[in-house]
Design an enzyme around this catalytic site. Structure first.
Site, PDB file in Angstrom:
ATOM      1  N   ASP A 131      62.344  62.545  -4.534  1.00 14.83           N
ATOM      2  CA  ASP A 131      61.733  63.277  -5.648  1.00 14.83           C
ATOM      3  C   ASP A 131      62.340  64.690  -5.685  1.00 14.83           C
ATOM      4  OD1 ASP A 131      60.160  64.735  -7.366  1.00 14.83           O
ATOM      5  OD2 ASP A 131      58.238  64.131  -6.480  1.00 14.83           O
ATOM      6  N   GLU A 189      78.022  81.184  13.855  1.00 15.70           N
ATOM      7  CA  GLU A 189      77.810  79.977  14.657  1.00 15.70           C
ATOM      8  C   GLU A 189      78.668  78.856  14.085  1.00 15.70           C
ATOM      9  OE1 GLU A 189      73.762  78.307  14.162  1.00 15.70           O
ATOM     10  OE2 GLU A 189      73.361  80.078  12.968  1.00 15.70           O
ATOM     11  N   CYS A 199      71.277  82.094  14.260  1.00 15.26           N
ATOM     12  CA  CYS A 199      71.139  82.975  13.093  1.00 15.26           C
ATOM     13  C   CYS A 199      70.764  84.402  13.468  1.00 15.26           C
ATOM     14  CB  CYS A 199      70.122  82.385  12.124  1.00 15.26           C
ATOM     15  SG  CYS A 199      70.593  80.735  11.590  1.00 15.26           S
ATOM     16  N   THR A 255      69.324  71.735   3.415  1.00 13.76           N
ATOM     17  CA  THR A 255      69.289  73.119   3.915  1.00 13.76           C
ATOM     18  C   THR A 255      70.679  73.602   4.354  1.00 13.76           C
ATOM     19  OG1 THR A 255      68.671  72.514   6.191  1.00 13.76           O
ATOM     20  CG2 THR A 255      66.881  72.838   4.655  1.00 13.76           C
ATOM     21  N   HIS A 307      64.253  85.941   7.809  1.00 12.81           N
ATOM     22  CA  HIS A 307      65.397  85.024   7.912  1.00 12.81           C
ATOM     23  C   HIS A 307      65.065  83.812   7.041  1.00 12.81           C
ATOM     24  CE1 HIS A 307      68.299  82.248   9.353  1.00 12.81           C
ATOM     25  NE2 HIS A 307      67.443  81.544  10.064  1.00 12.81           N
ATOM     26  N   LYS A 323      56.497  80.384   4.990  1.00 11.19           N
ATOM     27  CA  LYS A 323      55.565  79.891   6.019  1.00 11.19           C
ATOM     28  C   LYS A 323      55.156  81.044   6.945  1.00 11.19           C
ATOM     29  CE  LYS A 323      57.386  75.180   6.190  1.00 11.19           C
ATOM     30  NZ  LYS A 323      56.374  74.153   6.240  1.00 11.19           N
ATOM     31  N   ASN A 383      71.882  78.036   2.767  1.00 14.20           N
ATOM     32  CA  ASN A 383      71.776  78.601   4.096  1.00 14.20           C
ATOM     33  C   ASN A 383      73.049  79.355   4.493  1.00 14.20           C
ATOM     34  OD1 ASN A 383      70.949  79.043   6.696  1.00 14.20           O
ATOM     35  ND2 ASN A 383      70.556  76.894   7.180  1.00 14.20           N
ATOM     36  N   SER A 395      67.738  80.312  16.222  1.00 13.21           N
ATOM     37  CA  SER A 395      67.253  79.191  17.027  1.00 13.21           C
ATOM     38  C   SER A 395      67.827  79.269  18.436  1.00 13.21           C
ATOM     39  CB  SER A 395      67.680  77.873  16.394  1.00 13.21           C
ATOM     40  OG  SER A 395      66.993  77.677  15.188  1.00 13.21           O
TER      41      SER A 395
END
Ligand code: COA
Length: 385
Positions: free
Chosen positions: A29, A79, A111, A152, A233, A242, A275, A307
């Protein structure tokens, strides 16, 4: 002495895919990609592009005759490195005609790399006030075709010139940071694509934000009311949201509404590029400077996360006449002049690579800096004159 970002450059590859088309092709979707993940377009780098060429492109926008000889430090945060030994920054010194009496190297911590570079540059300028530092974030985010992380992906670079008396952003020298050995995302040396525990990565990211934000407020006796804007970030635009949402209900509603509006301005470019890995936070800064309703001398909180994992929150102040020093029209044109390609063309580019001794994959070069060939396993770069 005031130290911070004097100039900012941004480079995005010319090709992109539309994520509604990707969703249709993957039988998903489209709202999942555009609303659930919060992405609309994704940059697709050409075969002659990599972390080096993109770093060159954004750095070329900030280096000029007035500052070239003053640059004493060049750091590339990436990276997506093209070599396990030689640093991308050495190519920048060569192709941007920088002086030889410069320290040039590469930094890696997912990152977080560009932020590590920026803080190191701050210290360098503090010790050498007549010198400037060039910090470049450059990455290609690759998860693989038809993987959960595919939506992403993205590519691009951001260059920052750090100096005393900066014209864009003054760093406050207020910062908190933390490191934990976490397995949320990694890319072994044998792999061109990343491995991620995506949902776990979200949890760690939010936890780092909450922990660091508490630490910052305690250390400096400050609250959310001391900031006009919070930048995050943003590997994809839902992720920063979030973290921001953890404040909802815990701070006055009007303040949350203001921060959310500012957040929307900070994600406009990322939504249409994807990204940038270590450049993502700084692309958010550029997006906010271009699209936000920025007040004179506004105070920012910046949350950097890599990360693995390292996180940092630091604060800064936007200089009131920054618009004179940021080439807004150039960046808008760069974004508007891009060309949409089909999903099958993207898959084709994704699967191919330039082979040692074979230049047939390098064609249709429309950028100033490009990979010209791989000879005796050495990558060679050129500048279009
Ligand atoms: N309409 C609107 N929203 C929808 C939807 C629809 N039809 N279908 C799903 N969604 C929402 C989900 O509710 C979810 O939202 P939430 O995160 O707010 O709960 C979101 O879309 C993603 O759905 P989900 O089922 O979790 O997607 P996924 O299993 O495909 O995984 C990622 C998404 C982001 C975890 C995955 O793309 C990934 O691993 N990416 C790599 C990210 C990463 O590791 N980054 C590290 C760098 S910090």
């Amino acid at each position: 002495m005031d130290i911070g970002i004097d100039r900012l450059g941004f480079y995005v590859p010319q090709k992109y895919i539309d994520l509604v088309e990707l969703a249709n092709e993957r039988d998903v979707d489209p709202n999942k990609f555009t609303i659930g993940i919060g992405q609309s377009k994704q940059a697709v780098p050409d075969l002659y592009q990599d972390a080096v060429t993109m770093a060159l492109e954004s750095a070329d926008q900030v280096v000029n005759e007035d500052n070239r000889e003053d640059i004493g430090l060049v750091i590339v945060g990436t990276e997506s490195s093209v070599d396990e030994s030689k640093a991308s920054a050495t190519y920048l010194v060569d192709l941007l005609d920088l002086p030889e009496d410069v320290r040039a190297f590469e930094i890696k911590e997912a990152c977080y790399g560009a932020t590590a570079g920026l803080q190191m540059a701050y210290n360098f300028v503090a010790m050498n006030p007549d010198k400037k530092a060039l910090v470049v974030a450059s990455d290609i985010a690759r998860y693989g075709i038809n993987t959960p992380g595919e939506v992403t992906q993205g590519a691009g670079s951001v260059a920052m010139l750090i100096s005393k008396d900066p014209h864009i952003l003054k760093l406050d020298n207020k910062s908190v940071y933390m490191t934990r050995n976490v397995g949320d995302f990694w890319r072994p040396v044998f792999s061109k694509t990343a491995f991620a525990r995506g949902k776990y990565s979200n949890e760690v990211y939010v936890d780092f934000f909450k922990t660091l934000w508490e630490k910052f407020q305690t250390k400096y006796d400050m609250t959310v009311q001391d900031f006009d804007t919070m930048l995050f970030h943003i590997p994809y635009t839902k992720m920063g949201l979030k973290a921001l949402r953890t404040l909802d209900g815990n701070i006055p509603d009007a303040k949350y509404k203001e921060l959310e509006e500012h957040y929307q301005s900070s994600i406009e470019i990322s939504r249409n590029v994807g990204n940038l890995y270590t450049g993502s936070l700084y692309l958010g800064l550029i997006s906010y400077l271009i699209n936000g309703d920025v007040k004179p001398n506004e105070h920012l909180m910046l949350f950097s996360y890599g990360s693995g994992a390292v996180g940092e929150i630091y604060s800064a102040e936007i200089k009131s006449d920054y618009k004179k020093y940021l080439d807004i029209e150039y960046i808008k044109k760069e974004l508007n002049d891009r060309k949409k390609i089909s999903i099958s063309d993207y898959e084709d580019i994704f699967e191919k690579e330039v082979e040692n001794g074979d230049v047939t994959a390098i064609s249709d070069v429309h950028d100033k800096f490009y990979l010209s060939e791989i000879k005796e396993n050495e990558r060679l770069y050129k500048k279009l004159e």
